[in-house]
Scaffold this motif. Structure first.
Motif, mmCIF file in Angstrom:
data_model
loop_
_atom_site.group_PDB
_atom_site.id
_atom_site.type_symbol
_atom_site.label_atom_id
_atom_site.label_comp_id
_atom_site.label_asym_id
_atom_site.label_seq_id
_atom_site.Cartn_x
_atom_site.Cartn_y
_atom_site.Cartn_z
ATOM 1 N N HIS A 294 -2.965 5.409 -3.293
ATOM 2 C CA HIS A 294 -4.007 6.410 -3.089
ATOM 3 C C HIS A 294 -3.429 7.791 -3.364
ATOM 4 O O HIS A 294 -2.362 8.142 -2.852
ATOM 5 C CB HIS A 294 -4.539 6.362 -1.651
ATOM 6 C CG HIS A 294 -5.498 7.470 -1.325
ATOM 7 N ND1 HIS A 294 -5.236 8.429 -0.379
ATOM 8 C CD2 HIS A 294 -6.709 7.791 -1.848
ATOM 9 C CE1 HIS A 294 -6.242 9.281 -0.320
ATOM 10 N NE2 HIS A 294 -7.150 8.910 -1.199
ATOM 11 N N HIS B 30 0.628 5.192 0.327
ATOM 12 C CA HIS B 30 -0.332 6.208 0.779
ATOM 13 C C HIS B 30 -0.154 7.541 0.050
ATOM 14 O O HIS B 30 0.791 7.742 -0.714
ATOM 15 C CB HIS B 30 -0.268 6.380 2.295
ATOM 16 C CG HIS B 30 1.037 6.906 2.838
ATOM 17 N ND1 HIS B 30 1.518 8.156 2.549
ATOM 18 C CD2 HIS B 30 1.937 6.345 3.697
ATOM 19 C CE1 HIS B 30 2.648 8.364 3.202
ATOM 20 N NE2 HIS B 30 2.942 7.270 3.901
ATOM 21 N N ARG C 120 -5.820 5.725 7.175
ATOM 22 C CA ARG C 120 -5.068 4.609 6.600
ATOM 23 C C ARG C 120 -5.211 3.364 7.467
ATOM 24 O O ARG C 120 -5.347 2.250 6.936
ATOM 25 C CB ARG C 120 -3.603 5.018 6.417
ATOM 26 C CG ARG C 120 -3.464 6.036 5.298
ATOM 27 C CD ARG C 120 -2.198 6.844 5.304
ATOM 28 N NE ARG C 120 -2.348 7.958 4.365
ATOM 29 C CZ ARG C 120 -1.614 9.065 4.399
ATOM 30 N NH1 ARG C 120 -0.671 9.225 5.320
ATOM 31 N NH2 ARG C 120 -1.822 10.031 3.509
ATOM 32 N N TYR D 19 0.844 -1.196 0.000
ATOM 33 C CA TYR D 19 0.000 0.000 0.000
ATOM 34 C C TYR D 19 0.884 1.252 0.000
ATOM 35 O O TYR D 19 1.745 1.416 0.873
ATOM 36 C CB TYR D 19 -0.917 0.022 1.218
ATOM 37 C CG TYR D 19 -1.838 1.218 1.222
ATOM 38 C CD1 TYR D 19 -2.909 1.289 0.339
ATOM 39 C CD2 TYR D 19 -1.621 2.300 2.071
ATOM 40 C CE1 TYR D 19 -3.747 2.390 0.305
ATOM 41 C CE2 TYR D 19 -2.455 3.405 2.052
ATOM 42 C CZ TYR D 19 -3.510 3.446 1.170
ATOM 43 O OH TYR D 19 -4.331 4.542 1.134
ATOM 44 N N ILE E 153 -0.463 -7.380 4.393
ATOM 45 C CA ILE E 153 -0.460 -5.965 4.018
ATOM 46 C C ILE E 153 0.905 -5.388 4.379
ATOM 47 O O ILE E 153 1.345 -5.481 5.524
ATOM 48 C CB ILE E 153 -1.572 -5.188 4.738
ATOM 49 C CG1 ILE E 153 -2.938 -5.791 4.408
ATOM 50 C CG2 ILE E 153 -1.535 -3.705 4.344
ATOM 51 C CD1 ILE E 153 -4.066 -5.272 5.285
ATOM 52 N N ILE F 192 -1.461 -1.180 -4.366
ATOM 53 C CA ILE F 192 -2.559 -0.223 -4.184
ATOM 54 C C ILE F 192 -1.949 1.138 -3.883
ATOM 55 O O ILE F 192 -1.094 1.268 -2.999
ATOM 56 C CB ILE F 192 -3.504 -0.609 -3.028
ATOM 57 C CG1 ILE F 192 -4.166 -1.960 -3.282
ATOM 58 C CG2 ILE F 192 -4.572 0.467 -2.834
ATOM 59 C CD1 ILE F 192 -5.158 -2.377 -2.199
ATOM 60 N N THR G 147 3.130 -1.870 4.119
ATOM 61 C CA THR G 147 3.046 -0.436 3.836
ATOM 62 C C THR G 147 4.283 0.270 4.360
ATOM 63 O O THR G 147 4.851 -0.133 5.374
ATOM 64 C CB THR G 147 1.773 0.177 4.459
ATOM 65 O OG1 THR G 147 1.647 1.551 4.075
ATOM 66 C CG2 THR G 147 1.764 0.076 5.975
ATOM 67 N N TYR H 49 -6.470 -0.441 6.393
ATOM 68 C CA TYR H 49 -5.782 -1.700 6.676
ATOM 69 C C TYR H 49 -6.734 -2.680 7.366
ATOM 70 O O TYR H 49 -6.792 -3.858 7.024
ATOM 71 C CB TYR H 49 -4.571 -1.500 7.588
ATOM 72 C CG TYR H 49 -3.600 -0.417 7.208
ATOM 73 C CD1 TYR H 49 -3.358 -0.070 5.880
ATOM 74 C CD2 TYR H 49 -2.891 0.279 8.201
ATOM 75 C CE1 TYR H 49 -2.450 0.930 5.554
ATOM 76 C CE2 TYR H 49 -1.986 1.270 7.886
ATOM 77 C CZ TYR H 49 -1.776 1.604 6.568
ATOM 78 O OH TYR H 49 -0.887 2.600 6.266
#
Length: 376
Positions: A190, A117, A128, A115, A144, A188, A146, A132
């Motif tokens: 954002h 951000h 966030r 991920y 996951i 992913i 990040t 998760y």
């Protein structure tokens, strides 16, 4: 007469101040402050080392650092799949070794998402963490992973486009060092993270090791295409007036240090792609996601028309989920697969930061990834 003179002086002063602001924003440091917002730390002293503080189960997160190729140290979290954490009974034992976490990454029964951000704050910001937890609960066999980019959270360094590309590659390479197969890794991103994740997806696709899927939330096509539409905090249209001055418009865009040109990179991304946008996103308009979708399926940006979706292209399937979303689905030819799915989802009630709040977001993710879901 005095009132007229005062009005002229006020307007002249405001115009001068605005011109000074625009000129200031052509320099690298002010641009960095505005683009990355890495200096905004909320919460002020996040307890990265104690994930239980944020409501996570004991031993469900490994807090650690990864190294970049230019020798910076990045803060990272690895969140275990809920299924794995429960089966191993990790909540009720003392602190576990890294081997326990590594096995969850290497086990073919589990997949991994990286991920990336958006700007400001850190990996421990509340919105966030909510995402998760939603991913954990929806997809119990999902790791996951990040990171905080350089200059964010507990990572050192100063952010830049090239620097964030190195940070993303460091995350990918760390998973490679743990023997995680690329076809079990989904990216992913954002907002700002869509530029970072698209760059990584492009680079690993060109290297012949594409990810399983690329998921973009609240995406933009490129910074030069976004800057004159962007609304800071969804309200402040900083550069809007430049739309009325074409020469000033082009001059300012030519001085942007960061480009994040996802539009030029996404045609080479060799995996299924999901682009999700909120119709109430006033920070990054939906037109940016529409353009990126157009580019992802091989459209020529020069020929792009903002009404192309409304005109009903014959190669795109359109469906409505009543009072939830409009969905556009098609496929594109890639170097590896003949029909990789490309999907654009416009969530009816979502805004820039709350896409992960909506149920249909997770159904769309499942359509792209086929991740095992929990019975709801």
């Amino acid at each position: 007469m005095n009132l007229l003179r005062a009005s002229v002086i006020l307007l002249t002063s405001l115009a001068t101040l605005y011109a000074a602001l625009i000129i200031c924003l052509t320099f690298e440091t002010p641009q960095r402050w505005v683009i990355y917002f890495h200096w905004l730390h909320i919460p002020l002293f996040p307890k990265f080392h104690s994930p239980e503080h944020f409501g996570f189960a004991h031993n469900s997160i490994r807090n650690f650092k990864i190294q970049t190729n230019d020798n910076l140290s990045l803060g990272a979290w690895h969140i275990l799949p809920k299924d794995y954490h429960t089966k191993e009974g990790l909540r009720y034992i003392g602190k576990v070794d890294d081997d326990v976490f590594d096995r969850a990454l290497q086990d073919p029964d589990y997949e991994t998402v990286i991920y990336f951000h958006g700007n400001a704050l850190s990996r421990a910001s509340s919105m966030r963490i909510d995402l998760y937890k939603n991913l954990m609960n929806r997809y119990p066999k999902l790791n996951i992973f990040t990171i905080d980019y350089r200059g964010f959270g507990d990572s050192n360094g100063i952010p830049s486009e090239d620097g964030l590309a190195l940070d993303a590659r460091a995350a990918w390479d760390w998973l490679m060092s743990k023997k995680v197969s690329p076809d079990r890794i989904t990216l992913i991103g954002h907002s700002l993270g869509t530029g970072v994740s698209t760059t990584l997806a492009h680079d690993v696709s060109k290297a012949g090791t594409p990810p399983k899927a690329l998921i973009l939330k609240a995406a933009f096509a490129s910074l030069p295409r976004l800057v004159l539409e962007y609304r800071l905090l969804e309200i402040i249209h900083i550069l809007g007036p430049l739309n009325q001055i074409p020469i000033g418009n082009e001059w300012f865009k030519s001085h942007l240090k960061s480009k994040f040109d996802s539009l030029s990179r996404i045609p080479d991304v060799d995996c299924p792609i999901l682009i999700v946008v909120g119709s109430k996103d006033f920070e990054i308009p939906a037109t940016q996601s529409n353009l990126l979708f157009y580019g992802a399926i091989g459209g020529n940006p020069i020929q792009y028309n903002k009404q192309w979706l409304e005109n009903g292209p014959s190669n795109i399937q359109v469906s409505q989920v009543e009072n939830e979303a409009t969905v556009y689905t098609t496929s594109k030819s890639t170097t590896k697969s003949s029909a990789a799915m490309v999907k654009l989802v416009c969530l009816e009630h979502a805004n820039h930061n709350n896409l992960g709040y909506y149920d249909y977001f997770y159904e769309s993710v499942h359509d792209i990834t086929s991740w095992q879901t929990i019975d709801m």
